[in-house]
Design an enzyme around this catalytic site. Structure first.
Site, PDB file in Angstrom:
ATOM      1  N   ASN A  23       0.803  -1.220   0.000  1.00  0.00           N
ATOM      2  CA  ASN A  23       0.000   0.000   0.000  1.00  0.00           C
ATOM      3  C   ASN A  23       0.831   1.261   0.000  1.00  0.00           C
ATOM      4  OD1 ASN A  23      -2.192  -1.607  -0.172  1.00  0.00           O
ATOM      5  ND2 ASN A  23      -2.829  -1.382   1.961  1.00  0.00           N
ATOM      6  N   CYS A 118     -16.203  -3.463  -4.624  1.00  0.00           N
ATOM      7  CA  CYS A 118     -15.384  -4.681  -4.521  1.00  0.00           C
ATOM      8  C   CYS A 118     -16.001  -5.492  -3.392  1.00  0.00           C
ATOM      9  CB  CYS A 118     -13.930  -4.336  -4.252  1.00  0.00           C
ATOM     10  SG  CYS A 118     -13.630  -3.821  -2.563  1.00  0.00           S
ATOM     11  N   ARG A 123     -16.930   1.511  -1.783  1.00  0.00           N
ATOM     12  CA  ARG A 123     -15.668   2.214  -2.006  1.00  0.00           C
ATOM     13  C   ARG A 123     -15.805   3.384  -2.981  1.00  0.00           C
ATOM     14  NH1 ARG A 123     -10.864  -1.915  -1.724  1.00  0.00           N
ATOM     15  NH2 ARG A 123      -9.923  -0.098  -0.751  1.00  0.00           N
ATOM     16  N   ASP A 126     -15.963  10.033  -3.340  1.00  0.00           N
ATOM     17  CA  ASP A 126     -16.429  11.411  -3.059  1.00  0.00           C
ATOM     18  C   ASP A 126     -15.380  12.232  -2.309  1.00  0.00           C
ATOM     19  OD1 ASP A 126     -16.976   9.466  -1.097  1.00  0.00           O
ATOM     20  OD2 ASP A 126     -18.384  10.782  -0.095  1.00  0.00           O
ATOM     21  N   LEU A 127     -14.633  11.614  -1.414  1.00  0.00           N
ATOM     22  CA  LEU A 127     -13.643  12.382  -0.635  1.00  0.00           C
ATOM     23  C   LEU A 127     -12.469  12.814  -1.518  1.00  0.00           C
ATOM     24  CD1 LEU A 127     -13.694  10.156   2.568  1.00  0.00           C
ATOM     25  CD2 LEU A 127     -14.854  12.352   2.234  1.00  0.00           C
ATOM     26  N   ASP A 308      -7.034  -3.830   7.962  1.00  0.00           N
ATOM     27  CA  ASP A 308      -6.408  -4.866   7.126  1.00  0.00           C
ATOM     28  C   ASP A 308      -5.865  -6.028   7.952  1.00  0.00           C
ATOM     29  OD1 ASP A 308      -4.992  -2.552   4.673  1.00  0.00           O
ATOM     30  OD2 ASP A 308      -7.027  -3.253   5.051  1.00  0.00           O
TER      31      ASP A 308
HETATM   32  C1  EPZ Z   1      -6.471   1.950   1.612  1.00  0.00           C
HETATM   33  O1  EPZ Z   1      -7.656   1.855   0.835  1.00  0.00           O
HETATM   34  C2  EPZ Z   1      -5.799   0.594   1.508  1.00  0.00           C
HETATM   35  N1  EPZ Z   1      -5.457   0.316   0.114  1.00  0.00           N
HETATM   36  C3  EPZ Z   1      -6.740  -0.493   2.028  1.00  0.00           C
HETATM   37  O2  EPZ Z   1      -6.039  -1.724   1.980  1.00  0.00           O
HETATM   38  C4  EPZ Z   1      -7.067  -0.170   3.489  1.00  0.00           C
HETATM   39  O3  EPZ Z   1      -7.983  -1.134   3.981  1.00  0.00           O
HETATM   40  C5  EPZ Z   1      -7.696   1.226   3.579  1.00  0.00           C
HETATM   41  O4  EPZ Z   1      -6.801   2.206   2.997  1.00  0.00           O
HETATM   42  C6  EPZ Z   1      -7.984   1.645   5.010  1.00  0.00           C
HETATM   43  O5  EPZ Z   1      -6.809   1.624   5.753  1.00  0.00           O
HETATM   44  C7  EPZ Z   1      -4.378   0.930  -0.430  1.00  0.00           C
HETATM   45  O6  EPZ Z   1      -3.681   1.703   0.216  1.00  0.00           O
HETATM   46  C8  EPZ Z   1      -4.071   0.596  -1.847  1.00  0.00           C
HETATM   47  P1  EPZ Z   1      -9.936   4.690   2.470  1.00  0.00           P
HETATM   48  P2  EPZ Z   1      -8.521   3.200   0.510  1.00  0.00           P
HETATM   49  O7  EPZ Z   1     -10.092   5.696   1.402  1.00  0.00           O
HETATM   50  O8  EPZ Z   1      -7.604   4.341   0.310  1.00  0.00           O
HETATM   51  C9  EPZ Z   1     -14.627   5.187   2.513  1.00  0.00           C
HETATM   52  C10 EPZ Z   1      -5.701  -3.985   1.499  1.00  0.00           C
HETATM   53  O9  EPZ Z   1      -6.221  -5.001   1.974  1.00  0.00           O
HETATM   54  N2  EPZ Z   1     -14.393   6.206   1.475  1.00  0.00           N
HETATM   55  O10 EPZ Z   1      -9.201   5.053   3.729  1.00  0.00           O
HETATM   56  O11 EPZ Z   1      -9.486   2.858  -0.536  1.00  0.00           O
HETATM   57  C11 EPZ Z   1     -14.360   3.788   1.979  1.00  0.00           C
HETATM   58  O12 EPZ Z   1     -15.488   3.282   1.313  1.00  0.00           O
HETATM   59  C12 EPZ Z   1      -6.553  -2.776   1.155  1.00  0.00           C
HETATM   60  O13 EPZ Z   1      -4.467  -3.827   1.299  1.00  0.00           O
HETATM   61  C13 EPZ Z   1     -15.447   7.026   1.081  1.00  0.00           C
HETATM   62  O14 EPZ Z   1     -16.555   6.909   1.573  1.00  0.00           O
HETATM   63  O15 EPZ Z   1      -9.282   3.371   1.908  1.00  0.00           O
HETATM   64  C14 EPZ Z   1     -14.046   3.011   3.221  1.00  0.00           C
HETATM   65  O16 EPZ Z   1     -15.240   2.602   3.837  1.00  0.00           O
HETATM   66  C15 EPZ Z   1      -8.045  -3.050   1.357  1.00  0.00           C
HETATM   67  N3  EPZ Z   1     -15.221   7.955   0.115  1.00  0.00           N
HETATM   68  C16 EPZ Z   1     -13.334   4.036   4.107  1.00  0.00           C
HETATM   69  O17 EPZ Z   1     -13.683   5.332   3.581  1.00  0.00           O
HETATM   70  C17 EPZ Z   1     -13.990   8.120  -0.476  1.00  0.00           C
HETATM   71  O18 EPZ Z   1     -13.844   9.002  -1.339  1.00  0.00           O
HETATM   72  C18 EPZ Z   1     -11.823   3.894   4.098  1.00  0.00           C
HETATM   73  O19 EPZ Z   1     -11.403   4.118   2.793  1.00  0.00           O
HETATM   74  C19 EPZ Z   1     -12.940   7.286  -0.057  1.00  0.00           C
HETATM   75  C20 EPZ Z   1     -13.152   6.343   0.927  1.00  0.00           C
END
Ligand code: EPZ
Length: 422
Positions: A23, A118, A123, A126-127, A308
């Site tokens: 990551n 997924c 996922r 919006d943020l 994770d």
């Molecule tokens: C990163 O995903 C990691 N992936 C994920 O690892 C990890 O689980 C996650 O961060 C949380 O730590 C990579 O770094 C490639 P988020 P990311 O944006 O960036 C919601 C693995 O197993 N959200 O922090 O996609 C989202 O739906 C993977 O290695 C919004 O609502 O995570 C989720 O519920 C899985 N709107 C929460 O926030 C947005 O625009 C956390 O998402 C973005 C996210």
């Protein structure tokens, strides 16, 4: 599709080398798009997700050479031919959306497919969109693609995120490095992978401070230059393998591990009766007594308990003394490993975002199915501690995030082999 056959085989002993962080690498690679000079990454993990990101960058016209058996990635985006990240690639890996910020910053335009949902959740993005619009980007959704443009270039701004999203923080920080003026990003994610990205961007000439805290400040510069950067150790692979001796007994040293990467996780393990000690070469892990005791877990953004590692921790709790309550607060559907563990004799009740696990003496091997990356490895850990044989199918999930998992676990005495699909 290949499967993994694992047989409960008693205590483990020896060392497991921990690779570079998937990551971190997945956000460091798109950073090459910010400069026309070469960016070289060392200590890169050998994973299918890295191959997917390589294909995406090459589809944009970047050069990506994988050297030294994949541990070095030499990249250059001097002559990009496209700013469109195609659905065919993005749907396979959500992290493809991390090309959005860099393309916007350097070229003033980007067309990036929405990743789609997924296994673990919807996922949305919006943020990401809100943050980039705060920097002056105009973004509209058309035919499943985000069409982003910043004709006059991006402008620094003060922006507070509604949630500390890892990916949105990465996209916004990368975009802000080339914006005109100063950006202050509030409620930023604090993950070590973001700290690693900022350290790399700083080597490229970016002016950034506050990484690892909730407020990151970026002074935009005209251009970034090339750099060489070593990918930080993978704290999720580290935490995963820390659970191997916790579940099977014995003592294992995780080479390259540092306590600072897994503090909240190590504290939970200590409370469960697992001793974690920092050595010169890594982290040494061993159970304090025969059986661990149940502890409660709530997943939170860093420095809280990592989502994770939730699936893997659930596997440990399945044979703990007592009842553990695991609350998944980051993703809406991240308990798909639970029914598979129940097939192995676990006692788990899932209600919405909470799983209640009542420990049993020992799990029993069974055929189970991997549903997502972290679920796959939690089933392998369970199989290593179970009685008899466990076959984990659909291990392509595993290849996304764990390099040489059979070799690494065999190396400490696990009875495990990969069964090639006939
Ligand atoms: C990163 O995903 C990691 N992936 C994920 O690892 C990890 O689980 C996650 O961060 C949380 O730590 C990579 O770094 C490639 P988020 P990311 O944006 O960036 C919601 C693995 O197993 N959200 O922090 O996609 C989202 O739906 C993977 O290695 C919004 O609502 O995570 C989720 O519920 C899985 N709107 C929460 O926030 C947005 O625009 C956390 O998402 C973005 C996210």
């Amino acid at each position: 599709m290949d499967s993994i056959l694992v047989t409960g085989n008693g205590p483990l002993n020896g060392q497991i080398p921990i690779a570079g962080a998937k990551n971190a690498c997945l956000t460091l690679m798109p950073a090459t798009l910010l400069s026309e000079e070469p960016l070289t990454l060392t200590n890169a993990p050998r994973l299918s997700d890295i191959k997917t990101m390589t294909a995406l960058l090459q589809s944009l016209g970047a050069e990506v050479s994988s050297l030294q058996d994949g541990q070095v990635l030499a990249m250059s985006s001097h002559d990009l031919t496209s700013q469109t990240a195609d659905y065919e690639i993005v749907r396979k890996m959500r992290a493809s959306n991390l090309v959005l910020g860099p393309l916007l910053a350097r070229f003033g335009k980007a067309v990036v497919s929405l990743p789609g949902g997924c296994a673990i959740g919807a996922r949305p993005m919006d943020l990401h969109i809100e943050g980039l619009e705060a920097l002056g980007a105009e973004i509209e959704l058309k035919d499943g693609y985000l069409h982003a443009k910043a004709p006059g270039g991006l402008k620094g701004a003060v922006h507070e995120m509604r949630f500390a999203s890892v990916g949105a923080t990465e996209n916004i920080v990368m975009a802000a490095t080339l914006a005109k003026g100063t950006t202050v990003l509030k409620n930023a994610a604090r993950e070590p992978e973001i700290v690693d990205l900022v350290e790399c961007l700083r080597k490229m000439g970016a002016q950034i401070s506050g990484e690892g805290t909730s407020t990151i400040e970026i002074q935009g510069v005209d251009r970034l230059h090339g750099a060489t950067h070593q990918v930080v150790t993978d704290r999720i692979e580290l935490g995963t393998y820390m659970l191997a001796p916790a579940m099977c007994g014995g003592e294992v040293e995780l080479l390259g591990g540092r306590m600072s990467l897994v503090e909240s996780f190590a504290a939970k393990l200590d409370a469960a009766g697992v001793h974690v000690e920092e050595t010169l070469n890594g982290l040494k892990v061993a159970r304090k007594n025969g059986r661990v005791n149940a502890v409660d877990v709530v997943t939170e953004p860093f420095p809280g308990f990592p989502t994770d590692l939730q699936a893997q921790m659930m596997a440990l709790m399945c044979t703990a003394e007592g009842t553990s309550v695991l609350e998944e607060r980051i993703f809406e559907n991240r308990f798909m490993h639970a029914p598979e563990l129940v097939r192995m004799g676990a006692n788990i009740e899932v209600h919405g975002g909470t799983a209640t696990v009542t420990g049993v003496e020992r799990l029993k091997g069974a055929p189970v199915m991997a549903t997502d990356l972290r679920a796959s490895v939690s089933l392998i850990l369970a199989g290593m501690a179970a009685e008899g044989e466990t076959t984990v199918s659909r291990v392509y999930h595993l290849d996304r995030g764990y390099e040489h998992v059979v070799r690494k676990l065999e190396g400490v005495g696990a009875k495990i082999e990969r069964i090639k699909d006939q």
